[in-house]
Design a protein around this motif. Structure first.
Motif, PDB file in Angstrom:
ATOM      1  N   GLU A   1     -13.291  30.051  66.406  1.00  0.00           N
ATOM      2  CA  GLU A   1     -14.327  31.086  66.324  1.00  0.00           C
ATOM      3  C   GLU A   1     -13.794  32.508  66.445  1.00  0.00           C
ATOM      4  N   VAL A   2     -12.748  32.696  67.252  1.00  0.00           N
ATOM      5  CA  VAL A   2     -12.209  34.043  67.478  1.00  0.00           C
ATOM      6  C   VAL A   2     -10.694  33.994  67.313  1.00  0.00           C
ATOM      7  N   ILE A   3     -10.151  34.955  66.588  1.00  0.00           N
ATOM      8  CA  ILE A   3      -8.700  35.057  66.398  1.00  0.00           C
ATOM      9  C   ILE A   3      -8.246  36.412  66.921  1.00  0.00           C
ATOM     10  N   GLU A   4      -7.362  36.381  67.900  1.00  0.00           N
ATOM     11  CA  GLU A   4      -6.805  37.631  68.427  1.00  0.00           C
ATOM     12  C   GLU A   4      -5.605  38.005  67.567  1.00  0.00           C
ATOM     13  N   ALA A   5      -5.756  39.065  66.768  1.00  0.00           N
ATOM     14  CA  ALA A   5      -4.794  39.350  65.705  1.00  0.00           C
ATOM     15  C   ALA A   5      -3.596  40.167  66.140  1.00  0.00           C
ATOM     16  N   GLY A   6      -3.660  40.805  67.291  1.00  0.00           N
ATOM     17  CA  GLY A   6      -2.497  41.572  67.722  1.00  0.00           C
ATOM     18  C   GLY A   6      -2.845  42.671  68.703  1.00  0.00           C
ATOM     19  N   PHE A   7      -1.901  43.584  68.865  1.00  0.00           N
ATOM     20  CA  PHE A   7      -1.958  44.662  69.847  1.00  0.00           C
ATOM     21  C   PHE A   7      -1.681  45.964  69.077  1.00  0.00           C
ATOM     22  N   PRO A   8      -2.711  46.582  68.480  1.00  0.00           N
ATOM     23  CA  PRO A   8      -2.514  47.637  67.481  1.00  0.00           C
ATOM     24  C   PRO A   8      -1.673  48.820  67.917  1.00  0.00           C
ATOM     25  N   VAL A   9      -1.720  49.185  69.200  1.00  0.00           N
ATOM     26  CA  VAL A   9      -1.023  50.391  69.626  1.00  0.00           C
ATOM     27  C   VAL A   9       0.494  50.198  69.658  1.00  0.00           C
ATOM     28  N   VAL A  10       0.963  48.961  69.519  1.00  0.00           N
ATOM     29  CA  VAL A  10       2.398  48.671  69.607  1.00  0.00           C
ATOM     30  C   VAL A  10       3.195  49.418  68.538  1.00  0.00           C
TER      31      VAL A  10
ATOM     32  N   ALA B   1      -5.488  45.250  61.099  1.00  0.00           N
ATOM     33  CA  ALA B   1      -6.565  45.699  60.210  1.00  0.00           C
ATOM     34  C   ALA B   1      -6.670  44.791  58.987  1.00  0.00           C
ATOM     35  N   ALA B   2      -5.525  44.365  58.454  1.00  0.00           N
ATOM     36  CA  ALA B   2      -5.551  43.483  57.281  1.00  0.00           C
ATOM     37  C   ALA B   2      -6.220  42.162  57.605  1.00  0.00           C
ATOM     38  N   VAL B   3      -5.915  41.598  58.773  1.00  0.00           N
ATOM     39  CA  VAL B   3      -6.558  40.342  59.182  1.00  0.00           C
ATOM     40  C   VAL B   3      -8.054  40.564  59.366  1.00  0.00           C
ATOM     41  N   ALA B   4      -8.412  41.681  60.002  1.00  0.00           N
ATOM     42  CA  ALA B   4      -9.829  41.971  60.269  1.00  0.00           C
ATOM     43  C   ALA B   4     -10.627  42.140  58.982  1.00  0.00           C
ATOM     44  N   ARG B   5      -9.975  42.624  57.939  1.00  0.00           N
ATOM     45  CA  ARG B   5     -10.675  42.909  56.680  1.00  0.00           C
ATOM     46  C   ARG B   5     -10.514  41.801  55.642  1.00  0.00           C
ATOM     47  N   SER B   6      -9.983  40.658  56.053  1.00  0.00           N
ATOM     48  CA  SER B   6      -9.663  39.591  55.089  1.00  0.00           C
ATOM     49  C   SER B   6     -10.832  38.659  54.791  1.00  0.00           C
ATOM     50  N   GLY B   7     -11.967  38.868  55.431  1.00  0.00           N
ATOM     51  CA  GLY B   7     -13.153  38.082  55.111  1.00  0.00           C
ATOM     52  C   GLY B   7     -13.215  36.705  55.733  1.00  0.00           C
TER      53      GLY B   7
ATOM     54  N   ARG C   1     -14.436  35.632  64.121  1.00  0.00           N
ATOM     55  CA  ARG C   1     -14.451  37.014  64.597  1.00  0.00           C
ATOM     56  C   ARG C   1     -13.008  37.404  64.932  1.00  0.00           C
ATOM     57  N   ILE C   2     -12.655  38.636  64.606  1.00  0.00           N
ATOM     58  CA  ILE C   2     -11.287  39.096  64.834  1.00  0.00           C
ATOM     59  C   ILE C   2     -11.270  40.024  66.041  1.00  0.00           C
ATOM     60  N   CYS C   3     -10.329  39.749  66.917  1.00  0.00           N
ATOM     61  CA  CYS C   3     -10.190  40.462  68.182  1.00  0.00           C
ATOM     62  C   CYS C   3      -8.812  41.116  68.233  1.00  0.00           C
TER      63      CYS C   3
ATOM     64  N   CYS D   1      -9.055  49.543  63.487  1.00  0.00           N
ATOM     65  CA  CYS D   1      -8.706  48.330  62.739  1.00  0.00           C
ATOM     66  C   CYS D   1      -9.930  47.558  62.232  1.00  0.00           C
ATOM     67  N   ASP D   2     -11.117  48.011  62.564  1.00  0.00           N
ATOM     68  CA  ASP D   2     -12.353  47.336  62.123  1.00  0.00           C
ATOM     69  C   ASP D   2     -12.469  45.914  62.666  1.00  0.00           C
ATOM     70  N   VAL D   3     -11.982  45.703  63.870  1.00  0.00           N
ATOM     71  CA  VAL D   3     -12.103  44.380  64.488  1.00  0.00           C
ATOM     72  C   VAL D   3     -13.532  44.170  64.982  1.00  0.00           C
ATOM     73  N   ASP D   4     -13.863  42.911  65.236  1.00  0.00           N
ATOM     74  CA  ASP D   4     -15.181  42.575  65.772  1.00  0.00           C
ATOM     75  C   ASP D   4     -15.231  42.712  67.280  1.00  0.00           C
ATOM     76  N   MET D   5     -14.067  42.553  67.921  1.00  0.00           N
ATOM     77  CA  MET D   5     -14.015  42.546  69.384  1.00  0.00           C
ATOM     78  C   MET D   5     -12.746  43.232  69.857  1.00  0.00           C
ATOM     79  N   VAL D   6     -12.866  44.015  70.918  1.00  0.00           N
ATOM     80  CA  VAL D   6     -11.708  44.617  71.570  1.00  0.00           C
ATOM     81  C   VAL D   6     -11.606  44.011  72.965  1.00  0.00           C
ATOM     82  N   SER D   7     -10.422  43.499  73.282  1.00  0.00           N
ATOM     83  CA  SER D   7     -10.164  42.955  74.614  1.00  0.00           C
ATOM     84  C   SER D   7      -9.455  44.023  75.432  1.00  0.00           C
ATOM     85  N   ILE D   8     -10.171  44.604  76.377  1.00  0.00           N
ATOM     86  CA  ILE D   8      -9.608  45.639  77.242  1.00  0.00           C
ATOM     87  C   ILE D   8      -9.158  44.981  78.535  1.00  0.00           C
TER      88      ILE D   8
END
Length: 376
Positions: free
Chosen positions: A42-51, A60-66, A70-72, A88-95
Motif C-alpha cells: 500500500e505504501v512505498i517509501e521512495a527515499g530521502f530527498p534532501v540527501v 519525484a519520478a517514483v511519486a509521479r509514475s502512476g 501511496r508514495i512516501c 517531490c509530489d509524494v503522498d506522505m512525508v515521514s517526519i
C-alpha cells in the motif's frame, strides 16, 4: 478469523538503500517500486530527498509514475528537509525525530520539549500543504512510553495522519513489543506504525507481534536488507500475515521474483537458510522427510512453495533414501532397478560423507555409469 487491520509500508528504497555499500539507480528504484506495487504493497517509501539532487529527482519520478501505492519519503524535522519532500509530489512525508534520553543528549543538545516542539511545527507546516504526515519517533524502544504517547497525541492534534514507533537498534523481544504497543494503543488509540530492526533477529517477529497487538502500518524491506543486521523482511511478514493474520490480499507468488530483483540491484543475496526466499527454504534431503512429502507435502512443509512462487527441491546426500533417489532419477529420465538404486545410493552417501556436493551433474554422471553397466 477476521483479518488484521494492517497495511504495509515497504522501505526498501530508503532504509534498504542504507545498507552499507548499497546504492540503487533511479531505474532500479522504479523497477523495485513497480514490483512492490504489483504485490499489493500500500505504501512505498521512495527515499530521502534532501540527501542529494539525484535522490530528490528519483523520489519525484517514483511519486509521479502512476502507481496504485501511496508514495512516501523521509524528512528530518527541519524545514529544508520537509520542503524538499514536498517538492517531490509524494503522498506522505515521514517526519522523524528522536526523543529518547540518549539521543536528545547526544544529537540535539537542547531540552526534549524544544526538540518535540520543533518536530510538531514541521508536522503542522507539512500538513498545511495537503500531504499525509507520519510523525516517527526514532529510538522509540528506548523512550519512556508516556513521553511517546504525549508526543503522538500532540502530533495528531497538529495534523499528523499516522504516528510511528521505531525499534531503531532492534533491542526489543516480541513480548516487550506486545507490551509497549498495547500500552500505547490503550492510551490512544493511535494509527500506529512499527519499524523494526533485526539486531537480535526479532524484526519480523516483532512486526507481526505488533500487528497482533493492533498496530496498523508495518514497515518492511525486501530480503530484510537495511542498516547493520537489516529490517523486517517483506517476504516473512507477508507470509506470516497470510497464515496468522488472515490477510490474503497480497500476491505472494511474486515474492521470489522481487527477492531476486533486489538481490541483483543491491548485490546482497539472501543466505541459504533465509525463510521463504533462501536457496534451502524448500529443499529436503532427509529420506524420512522426502518419503512423507511424496505422499503429502504438508507433512514437512507449512508454507507450500508454489504459494510464494517457489519450487520444492530434493537434495541427495547421506540422509537420503531410496524413494528420494528414485523420484529424482525419474525426473532426470532414469528408471532404476533395485540393484542399480542400491549402488547409486551408496555412491551418493559416500560422496556426501566426503563433503562432495551431489549436484545434478554429479548425480547424472552416476546414473549414466549405472545405465552403462559400470556401476554394477
Amino acid at each position: 478469523m477476521l483479518p488484521w487491520n494492517i497495511e504495509i509500508c515497504d522501505v526498501t528504497l530508503r532504509d534498504g538503500e542504507q545498507t552499507p555499500g548499497v546504492s540503487f539507480t533511479c531505474d532500479e528504484k522504479m523497477a523495485i517500486a513497480q514490483s512492490l506495487d504489483e504485490i499489493g504493497v500500500e505504501v512505498i517509501e521512495a527515499g530521502f530527498p534532501v540527501v542529494s539532487r539525484a535522490e530528490k529527482e528519483c523520489v519525484a519520478a517514483v511519486a509521479r509514475s502512476g502507481l496504485d501505492a501511496r508514495i512516501c519519503c523521509l524528512a528530518r524535522a527541519l524545514k529544508p528537509d520537509v520542503e524538499a519532500a514536498l517538492d517531490c509530489d509524494v503522498d506522505m512525508v515521514s517526519i522523524f525525530v528522536a526523543i529518547s534520553d540518549l539521543h536528545v543528549r547526544h544529537k540535539y543538545h537542547k531540552p526534549r520539549e524544544a526538540v518535540i516542539e520543533d518536530a510538531l511545527n514541521m508536522v503542522e507546516f507539512a500538513a498545511d500543504h495537503g500531504v499525509q504526515i507520519r510523525l516517527a519517533a526514532e529510538d522509540a524502544s528506548r523512550t519512556d512510553p508516556e513521553i511517546l504517547i504525549d508526543m503522538y497525541r500532540r502530533g495528531i492534534e497538529r495534523g499528523a495522519t499516522l504516528v510511528s514507533f521505531a525499534d531503531t537498534v532492534g533491542c526489543l523481544t516480541p513480548l516487550e513489543t506486545h507490551s509497549v504497543v498495547s500500552r500505547i494503543l490503550d492510551a490512544g488509540p493511535f494509527p500506529l506504525c512499527v519499524h523494526c530492526h533485526n539486531d537480535l533477529g526479532f524484526a519480523a517477529a516483532n512486526t507481526i507481534t505488533a500487528a497482533a497487538a493492533g498496530a496498523f502500518q508495518l514497515h518492511t524491506t525486501v530480503n530484510g536488507i537495511g542498516e547493520r543486521a537489516g529490517n523486517a523482511a517483506l517476504e516473512q511478514v507477508l507470509v506470516a500475515l497470510h497464515f496468522k493474520g488472515g490477510v490474503e490480499r497480497y500476491d505472494l507468488s511474486r515474492l521470489q521474483e522481487i527477492s531476486r530483483l533486489v538481490a541483483r540491484c543491491s548485490g546482497i543475496t539472501p543466505e541459504r537458510m533465509h525463510p521463504i526466499v533462501g536457496e534451502n527454504a524448500f529443499a529436503h534431503e532427509s529420506g524420512i522427510h522426502i518419503a512423507a512429502i511424496l505422499c503429502d507435502p504438508a507433512t514437512y512443509e507449512y508454507v507450500p512453495p508454489e504459494l510464494v512462487g517457489s519450487e520444492r527441491r530434493f537434495v541427495l546426500g547421506k540422509h537420503s533414501g531410496r524413494k528420494a533417489l528414485e523420484h529424482v532419477a525419474k525426473a532426470y529420465g532414469f528408471e532404476l532397478s533395485d540393484d542399480e538404486a542400491t549402488w547409486v545410493l551408496e555412491q551418493v552417501k559416500q560422496k556426501s560423507e566426503g563433503k562432495c556436493c551431489v549436484t545434478r551433474e554429479v548425480l547424472c554422471d552416476l546414473l549414466r555409469q549405472v545405465r552403462e553397466g559400470g556401476g554394477r
